[in-house]
Scaffold this motif. Structure first.
Motif, PDB file in Angstrom:
ATOM      1  N   CYS A 123      86.968  32.466  54.191  1.00 57.37           N
ATOM      2  CA  CYS A 123      86.636  33.217  52.743  1.00 57.37           C
ATOM      3  C   CYS A 123      87.017  32.788  51.612  1.00 57.37           C
ATOM      4  O   CYS A 123      88.283  32.134  51.513  1.00 57.37           O
ATOM      5  CB  CYS A 123      86.977  34.704  53.486  1.00 57.37           C
ATOM      6  SG  CYS A 123      86.141  36.367  52.534  1.00 57.37           S
ATOM      7  N   THR A 197      81.970  32.781  53.686  1.00 56.70           N
ATOM      8  CA  THR A 197      81.975  33.960  53.288  1.00 56.70           C
ATOM      9  C   THR A 197      82.484  33.831  51.830  1.00 56.70           C
ATOM     10  O   THR A 197      83.381  33.036  51.558  1.00 56.70           O
ATOM     11  CB  THR A 197      82.100  35.147  53.906  1.00 56.70           C
ATOM     12  OG1 THR A 197      82.036  34.762  55.378  1.00 56.70           O
ATOM     13  CG2 THR A 197      82.403  36.044  53.627  1.00 56.70           C
ATOM     14  N   TYR A 199      83.264  36.479  49.078  1.00 59.29           N
ATOM     15  CA  TYR A 199      84.095  38.065  48.346  1.00 59.29           C
ATOM     16  C   TYR A 199      83.754  37.439  47.321  1.00 59.29           C
ATOM     17  O   TYR A 199      84.864  37.470  46.988  1.00 59.29           O
ATOM     18  CB  TYR A 199      84.995  38.816  49.585  1.00 59.29           C
ATOM     19  CG  TYR A 199      85.901  39.038  48.671  1.00 59.29           C
ATOM     20  CD1 TYR A 199      85.132  40.551  48.450  1.00 59.29           C
ATOM     21  CD2 TYR A 199      87.121  39.718  48.588  1.00 59.29           C
ATOM     22  CE1 TYR A 199      86.048  41.880  47.894  1.00 59.29           C
ATOM     23  CE2 TYR A 199      87.583  40.254  48.021  1.00 59.29           C
ATOM     24  CZ  TYR A 199      87.223  41.281  47.515  1.00 59.29           C
ATOM     25  OH  TYR A 199      87.598  42.764  46.599  1.00 59.29           O
ATOM     26  N   THR A 494      91.369  33.290  53.958  1.00 59.00           N
ATOM     27  CA  THR A 494      90.277  33.924  52.951  1.00 59.00           C
ATOM     28  C   THR A 494      91.422  33.073  51.395  1.00 59.00           C
ATOM     29  O   THR A 494      92.504  33.782  51.943  1.00 59.00           O
ATOM     30  CB  THR A 494      91.057  34.849  52.182  1.00 59.00           C
ATOM     31  OG1 THR A 494      89.983  35.832  53.845  1.00 59.00           O
ATOM     32  CG2 THR A 494      90.075  35.563  51.215  1.00 59.00           C
TER      33      THR A 494
END
Length: 620
Positions: A123, A197, A199, A494
């Motif tokens: 992410c 992903t 964010y 992330t």
């Protein structure tokens, strides 16, 4: 060999391991030394979410083994959902009682399908104004009285610049003009990192550059583009296997907003202009129009009343509500800002709306502690008990990993993560948003290189500070070790935008500077990309379980296993060479980056790790 009377993390004492779904029967076994002479035992369990109902169950003696007695019983949790606090009492013939506990058992509702895509791959968190711009926008006519930096690499403003009724204020009205088309331009770069992903910090119209004081939930901030640009970005991202998560800031709006309209920018009356405004009931007025509840007392962020039926319908109830609208526009999930400050039934409403609109949508919450035991405003939260939050931002991971990198506390990292693994439903543990830095923390390279936040010195010092070559080199070495653990651990690795490029800076706004396109640390980018791409194709790292190896002073190691494949991560943050031992079910272990092979003896992989070094290993 039994070494403890009770160990909640060992299935010889408690089965099944960790949190359990409602309807499960849990078996508990005590194994005291026979020489201690205990003749009776019992379990006491308190069901917190059922008015602290208490059950006491006798634990009959069942066997003896290796000089230890075994007392065992089974607790049927029935249809209960919530926390169970349990303890044990061991008794001798002479009446002496020994107490053990209290321990936590999480019982969750697993009747809802939880998408598992989020925790598998990388992410990437983007602060939209500072990532990439395709043009220098004009601030004219936009909400908030903004200014725009003409040069991309200028420093953000940090001194008070605005005079308000509350005094001098840091207005955060200086923008750099990062936009959605700029993100779209860099999708191939993100894909090369292994990103699956994105964010986004808030993208909706707002007067401040961080956009956490929403002005209009219905539209993308004009500096970022328009609603069609967002949908097109999602379409292009999806072609590359990248999903999009949006930041939902639903605990407060902006003082400057269509709803509160504190500065009168919007033509239609907001709550501050008229008690007849449709938004008046959204806010908690102490004395209209100038005294109202706000988030942490910050006047520019008036708090909403989440119990307002009109507000609930606006956010998640209606067919075109905020949660549903943006999922239909292309988003794949939501991250809820300050989730602890949203009522549980409000979070549940968001979760249900998200699933109804897009069955594979995920809802992640901002929680800074162990989310299974979180108490906010005197209420034990239901974050992870089912149909609320699918996963959490894993700040305990960040804290524990930094403690390992800077101070060598490998055992502390293991204990902290095992506590979460034991307390969280498996889906939540494997959907955690793991990171080393976010928009709310100082840049990880600065933290690791300098060794502290230097909060003891004036902000001017932190604003102008440049790391010495020695600090940067030390920080870079530790950051690579940190990335190795981050990409190997269960949950979504992330990365905060630019951390992979070697960006530095202390607290906000120094941690929110513009991405240094063309000036990246290419070695660090390539290192991060290697880990990201390996994570993308490694089944053990995407969905495997975890077994721990040597964890102690300066050393941290673990193995991820899935079917017949294994991957091991080992790191030495200390100053001396150290021996690492890992459980390994194959005859050989291969260094993923160098190709070196290690022979395994009797199911144990032994490695000598040099100081500040780490390895990533797989089976042949």
């Amino acid at each position: 060999m039994f070494t403890l009377t009770y160990d909640s993390r060992d299935e010889r004492y408690k089965k099944p391991y960790g949190a359990v779904p409602s309807g499960t029967s849990v078996t508990f076994t005590l194994r005291p030394a026979r020489s201690e002479g205990f003749s009776r035992a019992r379990l006491t369990a308190t069901f917190e979410f059922d008015n602290n109902r208490t059950e006491t169950i006798a634990m009959p003696w069942v066997s003896t083994e290796l000089g230890r007695d075994a007392f065992s019983c089974t607790l049927d949790v029935g249809n209960y959902v919530g926390l169970v606090w349990y303890s044990f009492q061991l008794e001798r013939m002479n009446g002496y009682v020994q107490n053990l506990g209290t321990y936590q058992l999480t019982v969750y509702d697993n009747s809802d399908y939880v998408p598992d895509w989020f925790g598998k791959g990388m992410c990437y968190q983007i602060f939209p104004d500072r990532f990439n711009r395709t043009r220098i926008p004009s601030p004219e006519g936009l909400v908030g009285g903004r200014s725009v930096h003409q040069e991309w690499d200028e420093a953000p403003l940090y001194k008070p610049v605005g005079k308000t009724a509350q005094g001098w204020d840091i207005c955060n009205r200086d923008f750099f003009g990062g936009d959605l088309k700029g993100v779209e331009e860099k999708l191939d770069y993100l894909s090369s990192l292994g990103v699956e992903t994105i964010y986004f910090c808030p993208i909706f119209e707002a007067s401040e550059n961080h956009r956490y004081g929403t002005a209009d939930y219905s539209r993308v901030d004009p500096m970022l583009g328009n609603n069609e640009d967002f949908t097109h970005l999602c379409e292009e991202a999806h072609k590359r296997g990248i999903r999009i998560i949006l930041d939902g800031v639903f605990n407060h709006t902006g003082f400057v907003s269509r709803y509160f309209n504190g500065d009168g920018f919007y033509e239609t009356p907001g709550a501050m202009q008229s008690q007849d405004s449709p938004y008046y009931s959204w806010f908690d007025w102490k004395e209209w129009p100038n005294k109202y509840e706000s988030w942490w007392g910050i006047y520019s962020l008036p708090a909403v009343q989440e119990n307002s039926p009109e507000y609930r319908n606006f956010i998640f109830g209606g067919e075109d509500s905020v949660v549903r609208k943006w999922l239909k526009a292309g988003a794949d999930g939501w991250r809820l800002d300050v989730a602890d400050e949203l009522p549980d039934d409000f979070v549940h409403g968001i979760h249900e709306a998200a699933r109804e609109t897009k069955p594979n949508a995920i809802v992640i919450g901002e929680v800074w502690e162990d989310g299974s035991t979180k108490v906010a405003y005197g209420v034990r939260r239901k974050h992870l008990l089912g149909r609320h939050l699918d996963g959490l931002m894993n700040y305990p991971f960040r804290t524990s990993l930094i403690n390992f990198l800077l101070y060598g506390d490998g055992m502390g990292f293991q204990n902290s993560m095992e506590t979460l693994r034991e307390n969280y439903p498996p889906s939540a543990f494997y959907s955690a948003m793991n990171s080393l830095g976010t928009h709310d923390t100082l840049r990880i390279l600065t933290y690791l290189g300098v060794g502290s936040d230097r909060g003891d010195l004036p902000k001017e010092f932190r604003a102008t500070y440049t790391m010495s070559p020695r600090e940067r080199s030390s920080g870079m070495t530790l950051l690579k070790l940190g990335f190795l653990v981050l990409f190997g651990f269960p949950g979504a690795p992330t990365v905060y935008y630019g951390d992979e490029a070697g960006m530095t800076g202390f607290e906000d706004p120094f941690n929110r500077q513009t991405f240094p396109w063309g000036k990246e640390d290419r070695d660090l980018v390539d290192y991060c990309a290697q880990l990201g791409q390996y994570r993308r194709q490694s089944k053990p790292l995407r969905q495997g379980g975890i077994r721990w190896g040597t964890c102690g002073q300066g050393v941290l190691s673990f193995v991820r296993e899935y079917q017949e494949e294994s991957v091991a991560i080992a790191a030495n943050s200390g100053r001396e060479e150290t021996l690492v031992e890992l459980p390994w079910r194959h005859k050989l272990a291969v260094d993923v980056r160098t190709g070196d092979k290690h022979l395994v003896m009797n199911g144990v992989l032994r490695l000598n790790l040099a100081p500040k070094q780490g390895v990533l290993l797989c089976n042949p």
